[in-house]
Structure formats: structure tokens, C-alpha cells
Design a protein around this motif. Structure first.
Motif, mmCIF file in Angstrom:
data_model
loop_
_atom_site.group_PDB
_atom_site.id
_atom_site.type_symbol
_atom_site.label_atom_id
_atom_site.label_comp_id
_atom_site.label_asym_id
_atom_site.label_seq_id
_atom_site.Cartn_x
_atom_site.Cartn_y
_atom_site.Cartn_z
ATOM 1 N N CYS A 109 -120.260 -41.600 67.476
ATOM 2 C CA CYS A 109 -120.569 -40.833 66.250
ATOM 3 C C CYS A 109 -119.487 -39.453 66.024
ATOM 4 O O CYS A 109 -120.175 -38.646 67.397
ATOM 5 N N TYR A 110 -119.165 -38.706 65.241
ATOM 6 C CA TYR A 110 -118.492 -37.592 65.235
ATOM 7 C C TYR A 110 -118.613 -37.219 63.796
ATOM 8 O O TYR A 110 -118.451 -37.419 63.236
ATOM 9 N N VAL A 111 -118.994 -35.740 63.883
ATOM 10 C CA VAL A 111 -119.224 -35.127 62.652
ATOM 11 C C VAL A 111 -117.728 -33.886 62.482
ATOM 12 O O VAL A 111 -117.465 -33.613 63.770
ATOM 13 N N ASP A 112 -116.965 -34.291 62.091
ATOM 14 C CA ASP A 112 -116.196 -33.607 61.124
ATOM 15 C C ASP A 112 -116.491 -32.498 61.182
ATOM 16 O O ASP A 112 -117.532 -31.770 59.838
ATOM 17 N N GLY A 113 -116.198 -31.234 61.618
ATOM 18 C CA GLY A 113 -116.524 -29.223 61.387
ATOM 19 C C GLY A 113 -116.164 -29.175 60.327
ATOM 20 O O GLY A 113 -117.550 -28.116 59.528
ATOM 21 N N GLU A 114 -115.350 -28.922 59.409
ATOM 22 C CA GLU A 114 -115.181 -29.281 58.765
ATOM 23 C C GLU A 114 -115.819 -29.603 57.001
ATOM 24 O O GLU A 114 -116.044 -28.947 56.299
ATOM 25 N N SER A 115 -116.606 -30.469 56.937
ATOM 26 C CA SER A 115 -116.986 -31.629 56.082
ATOM 27 C C SER A 115 -117.693 -31.885 56.726
ATOM 28 O O SER A 115 -118.291 -31.990 54.885
ATOM 29 N N SER A 116 -118.464 -31.786 57.106
ATOM 30 C CA SER A 116 -120.337 -32.465 57.759
ATOM 31 C C SER A 116 -119.894 -34.062 58.129
ATOM 32 O O SER A 116 -120.901 -33.471 57.869
ATOM 33 N N ASP A 117 -119.051 -34.469 57.440
ATOM 34 C CA ASP A 117 -119.078 -35.940 57.577
ATOM 35 C C ASP A 117 -118.702 -36.434 58.821
ATOM 36 O O ASP A 117 -118.455 -36.099 59.477
ATOM 37 N N ALA A 118 -119.850 -37.177 58.689
ATOM 38 C CA ALA A 118 -119.869 -38.594 59.896
ATOM 39 C C ALA A 118 -119.645 -39.203 60.534
ATOM 40 O O ALA A 118 -119.274 -40.317 58.767
ATOM 41 N N THR A 119 -118.661 -39.926 61.243
ATOM 42 C CA THR A 119 -117.751 -40.977 61.514
ATOM 43 C C THR A 119 -118.079 -42.056 62.755
ATOM 44 O O THR A 119 -118.525 -40.828 64.103
ATOM 45 N N CYS A 120 -117.846 -42.598 62.540
ATOM 46 C CA CYS A 120 -117.872 -43.862 63.668
ATOM 47 C C CYS A 120 -116.103 -43.929 64.600
ATOM 48 O O CYS A 120 -115.132 -43.843 63.724
ATOM 49 N N ARG A 121 -116.284 -43.209 65.828
ATOM 50 C CA ARG A 121 -115.042 -43.876 66.367
ATOM 51 C C ARG A 121 -114.917 -44.963 67.547
ATOM 52 O O ARG A 121 -115.558 -44.951 68.081
ATOM 53 N N CYS A 122 -113.797 -46.194 66.916
ATOM 54 C CA CYS A 122 -113.836 -46.893 67.044
ATOM 55 C C CYS A 122 -113.177 -46.732 68.859
ATOM 56 O O CYS A 122 -112.594 -46.596 69.026
ATOM 57 N N LYS A 123 -114.251 -48.296 69.279
ATOM 58 C CA LYS A 123 -113.297 -48.013 71.106
ATOM 59 C C LYS A 123 -112.147 -48.981 70.447
ATOM 60 O O LYS A 123 -111.890 -49.637 69.201
#
Length: 406
Positions: free
Chosen positions: A379-393
Motif C-alpha cells: 500500500c502506498y499513499v499519494d502525498g498530494e491527494s492522500s489517496d491509498a493505492t495498491c502497488r501490484c507486483k
């Protein structure tokens, strides 16, 4: 008390016997076979038999004496001439044989009358009644005694054709290509016999004539809503298409083809020949649809949002989750809706539907606690929007990396 019970039982037995006598006798016969019907009326004292006739109710083939044209009559009466109590012949005919029905013969022995049917056809099916006229010698009044029987004529060695309810089915009716030389098709007809209604005579579906003896307009009766005549212009193919098969369509379908000699006199001893091509149709029934009922779907906590339904829990039902506070950033886990397919909610996910504000904390902590990112994705957080996303392998894809990619 015992004597009263005995008397009542005896009365019931007598009533049962009398009722049984009123029921018409049923006789099952196959095409080409023969059978006989006996009529033994109980003649009261001081009464004399003065007349006798047989009534045939059904579609019986007749031959008019005026123009020698054949036809069918719903009720035919065969009148017998009696002299001194003995059968001397038929009215306007000759002894022992009905001119309209050359396959019917009659005998009398005492007060017992018998009608013999030879080479039975489907036309013979129906009700056969014996009507005896008796005269009171004292008052000179005439009365009648009537007894009935039911004749059921079925085709023998019938191939079975299976049909499915709700679908269409084609009943074959084709002129054979092995007709003798010098013979032609006189008429073709298709008859239907319902298994469940054995007391009724066969029903005409259609009749088409190539002969002067019939009128095509009168005898070709097609129920266009129910049936469709396939290739009606062909002189050899008269198949019928049943457009929408129902359970009531099960039974016998008999394609009856009659041929006659070309340029032959009516008095020729070798008359028309009949061909019968029966088919018994049975219904397989409608396949049962799989029961599609999903379990109770997951509910969102009322303080977070609403759980909406479309049409219950059956196939095609849809459940949708909406967060109460639509201010951004807001996230609903992990899909906003599900659909009931074959008894299972799709797409599937673990845990309860939830809503969270990313600004209240690190959303990846909630992602990690609830294991939202699948297949070891991060899981990574976008610093600008504070949106959480999953970074796929590698070899994974999807919003939550839940799918495998090539």
C-alpha cells in the motif's frame, strides 16, 4: 343392528352393480385388427323386438349413394331390417353387410345381436350404441333399449418421438417413393389422438386431396396458430410443424395416405389402398432452472453509510454501498456493489463494507489491518491527494492486485 348393516351393504352392492352396467364398455383395438360388439337387451314379458339400429358417433367414413362421393359424418346410423324377429338385411341395402361400411357385419342369435368390425381403421374409433326397438303387445306402444360401448383404435408398433415443452417439433408426413406403378396419391391427411382423452375419436389436423372426390377447401383445415404445414406445394411432403409444444400435444400422430389406380373404374375389385405412418410424441418437459438465491449480503454500519438493494436476493439482484459523508477523500471497501449470479455474490470480498477519511490518519494502516492489497502487494499513499493505492507486483493486476496477469 347387524341385520340393518347387512341390508345396507346389500343395497350398496346392488347399486354398484347397476352403476357398473351403465358405464360403457371400452374396447382397445389396433389398426387392421377386428373386434365384435354384442348387444343382449333384457326384453320384458309381452314385448316383441320390432327394430334394431347401431349408432356410431365419431368421424366415420361414409359413401353417399347418389354421387358416390366419400365423406365423413359425426354420427352414422346403421338400420337393420327385421322380419319375424330375424335380421333379413339392412334398410335399402343387402343382407349382412352395410354398404357404407363394407367392413361391418351383423348377426343375431335369439335376442343377442352382434356387430363385427373387420380391418379396423382410425375412423372406427368413437362411441358405438346398440338401439333396440320393442313393442308392447298389450298397449301397442314402442320403446327403446340402448346400450353403448367405446372403441379405441390405436396404431401398432409406433416409433416414439421426444419433444421438449415450449420448443417446436416437426411431425413427418410424406408420400412414400415406392408406390406401385399405375397408382397415384388420392389424399393425405394427418390425425391426432390424445393419450389422456382415449374416449374421444381421432382429430383431424389437415386433409389435402388430389382427387375429385374431395374438396380441398373444405377438408384442408390447418390451425395456423398451432400448426404450420411445411412445403405445402410439394406433392410428396406434408410435414407439420407444431409451433409451441405443450404437454397436451403428447399422443399419437398418424399420417394416413390413400392411393388409387389411375384410369380405373369404380367397380374395379382392387379399390384404394391405405398407408399409415404413426408417430407417438412424448414430452420431455421443461428443464428446471437452477435455484438462484444468494445469502444475506453484507451490511454497512448505519453510522458510516447505507446498504441499498435492487430486487431482493434472487439472481440479478444488486447490493450497493454508499458512504453517508460524501466529502473527499472517502473510500468504500473494496467495491461499491455486488451482483447475485448463480447463487453467489460477485465480486466477492472479505470483511464488512466500510468508509474512512484518509485525512484522519494513515489509510495504509487500515489497508494492512484488513489485508486489502492482495498477493503480497504493498500500500502506498499519494502525498498530494492522500489517496491509498495498491502497488501490484509482477504478474498481478487489478485495483487491489487481486488478479493474475500474464
Amino acid at each position: 343392528m347387524k341385520w340393518i348393516c347387512f341390508i345396507l351393504l346389500h343395497i350398496l352392492q346392488l347399486a354398484e352393480v347397476s352403476l357398473r352396467k351403465l358405464e360403457p364398455r371400452r374396447v382397445t383395438l389396433y389398426i387392421g385388427g377386428q373386434t365384435q360388439f354384442k348387444c343382449s337387451p333384457e326384453i320384458p314379458e309381452n314385448h316383441t323386438i320390432v327394430g334394431l339400429n347401431w349408432e356410431l358417433t365419431g368421424y366415420h367414413e361414409v359413401l353417399t349413394f347418389v354421387n358416390r362421393k366419400q365423406g365423413y359424418d359425426a354420427k352414422t346410423r346403421i338400420l337393420l331390417h327385421l322380419e319375424n324377429g330375424e335380421i333379413q338385411g339392412l334398410v335399402s341395402s343387402f343382407v349382412g353387410q352395410h354398404k357404407s361400411h363394407p367392413r361391418y357385419y351383423f348377426h343375431k342369435k335369439g335376442n343377442n345381436f352382434t356387430m363385427l368390425i373387420q380391418s379396423a381403421k382410425l375412423d372406427d374409433a368413437g362411441e358405438i350404441a346398440c338401439v333396440v326397438y320393442i313393442n308392447n303387445d298389450a298397449t301397442d306402444r314402442t320403446s327403446t333399449i340402448k346400450s353403448t360401448a367405446q372403441l379405441i383404435v390405436l396404431p401398432e408398433k409406433t416409433p416414439v418421438q421426444w419433444a421438449r415443452e415450449g420448443k417446436y417439433e416437426i411431425i413427418p408426413c410424406r408420400v412414400p417413393n415406392y408406390l406401385p406403378n399405375g397408382w397415384m396419391t388420392e389424399w393425405v391427411r394427418l390425425l391426432y389422438y390424445n393419450n389422456a382423452k382415449k374416449r374421444k375419436p381421432p382429430r383431424f389436423i389437415f386433409m389435402i386431396s388430389n382427387s375429385w372426390r374431395f374438396y380441398k377447401k373444405h377438408w384442408t383445415t390447418i390451425d395456423s396458430v398451432k400448426y404450420e404445414l411445411m412445403q405445402p406445394e410439394s406433392p410428396y411432403i406434408y410435414d407439420i410443424k407444431i409451433k409451441h409444444v405443450r404437454p397436451s400435444d403428447a399422443g399419437y400422430y398418424v399420417c394416413n395416405i390413400q392411393i388409387e389406380k389411375i384410369h380405373t373404374l369404380f367397380e374395379d375389385s382392387e379399390g384404394p389402398k391405405d398407408y399409415y405412418f404413426p408417430v407417438q410424441m412424448k414430452i420431455k418437459g421443461t428443464p428446471k432452472e437452477p435455484k438462484c438465491k444468494c445469502s444475506k449480503p453484507k451490511h454497512m454500519l448505519s453510522k458510516d453509510g447505507d446498504t441499498l438493494f435492487t430486487n431482493g436476493l434472487n439472481c440479478g439482484s444488486r447490493v450497493e454501498w454508499r458512504c453517508r459523508d460524501q466529502s473527499f477523500p472517502v473510500f468504500t471497501e473494496p467495491v461499491p456493489y455486488q451482483t447475485c449470479v448463480n447463487g453467489t455474490w460477485e465480486p466477492q470480498f472479505e470483511g464488512l463494507p466500510w468508509c474512512m477519511f484518509y485525512t484522519k490518519g494513515n489509510p495504509c494502516i487500515e489497508f494492512q489491518n484488513r489485508k486489502i492489497c492482495k498477493q503480497d502487494s504493498r500500500c502506498y499513499v499519494d502525498g498530494e491527494s492522500s489517496d491509498a493505492t495498491c502497488r501490484c507486483k509482477e504478474n498481478t493486476k487489478g485495483v487491489f492486485c487481486e488478479k493474475t496477469s500474464s
